[in-house]
Design an enzyme around this catalytic site. Structure first.
Site, short mmCIF file in Angstrom:
data_model
loop_
_atom_site.label_atom_id
_atom_site.label_comp_id
_atom_site.label_asym_id
_atom_site.label_seq_id
_atom_site.Cartn_x
_atom_site.Cartn_y
_atom_site.Cartn_z
N GLU A 93 0.82 -1.21 0.00
CA GLU A 93 0.00 0.00 0.00
C GLU A 93 0.85 1.26 0.00
O GLU A 93 0.55 2.21 -0.72
CB GLU A 93 -0.95 0.01 1.21
CG GLU A 93 -1.91 -1.16 1.24
CD GLU A 93 -1.37 -2.41 1.92
OE1 GLU A 93 -2.17 -3.32 2.15
OE2 GLU A 93 -0.16 -2.47 2.23
N CYS A 146 0.50 1.73 6.63
CA CYS A 146 -0.20 1.78 5.35
C CYS A 146 -1.53 2.53 5.48
O CYS A 146 -1.92 3.26 4.57
CB CYS A 146 -0.40 0.38 4.80
SG CYS A 146 1.16 -0.42 4.35
N ASP A 178 5.74 -20.14 7.47
CA ASP A 178 6.39 -21.23 8.22
C ASP A 178 7.58 -21.79 7.44
O ASP A 178 7.99 -22.92 7.65
CB ASP A 178 5.40 -22.32 8.59
CG ASP A 178 4.67 -22.92 7.40
OD1 ASP A 178 5.05 -22.63 6.25
OD2 ASP A 178 3.73 -23.69 7.62
#
Length: 162
Positions: free
Chosen positions: A61, A90, A159
């Protein structure tokens, strides 16, 4: 979930922002993307995340707003579509740009569930609706929507499964 029903056009633009987030991931970046659409339905800016390049302010953004405001300041009638609810930084960029409508996919709450273990994306426990609700001019915040689609670029990313 927002009480506002999204039009097919809004859903299509939100899906485009999600595609940008997947492109960012495919480029080795964090999976965030956004587009800015003007009042005539033209996509005037598209940007993905660039934080791993070394500048922590290069969220999707802030990049999109920073790039478009170099050439255009009349953004009040534009809509920013973003794959994931904007963070505080943002949200501030959206406010300062003059954009008056923002639609997001994945909620901050659900993003935190994905990222909290990685340490790469430390959470701020405040949502964009609270931040932009305190703005001196009205900004419509719409979302979360199509979270089942917006979460896909994030699956396995945080992960270590980039």
């Amino acid at each position: 979930m927002s009480s506002t029903e999204l039009s097919e056009k809004d859903l299509a633009y939100l899906r485009e922002a999600i595609k940008v987030s997947q492109q960012a991931r495919d480029e080795g970046q964090h999976p965030f993307g956004c587009i800015i659409v003007d009042e005539n339905d033209n996509v005037i800016m598209s940007a993905g995340n660039r934080v791993p390049d070394g500048d922590v302010t290069q969220h999707a953004e802030t990049r999109a707003v920073g790039l478009i405001t170099k050439t255009r300041r009349d953004l009040e009638k534009c809509t920013l579509y973003t794959s994931t609810e904007p963070c505080a930084m943002c949200s501030g960029a959206i406010f300062w740009s003059g954009i008056r409508r923002m639609i997001f996919g994945l909620s901050n709450e659900n993003l935190i569930k994905l990222t909290q273990k990685s340490g790469e994306c430390p959470p701020l426990y405040i949502n964009s609706r609270d931040i932009l609700g305190a703005a001196s001019h009205p900004i419509e915040v719409v979302g979360p929507y199509i979270e089942d689609e917006a979460i896909i670029p994030h699956k396995g990313f945080w992960d270590g499964g980039r």
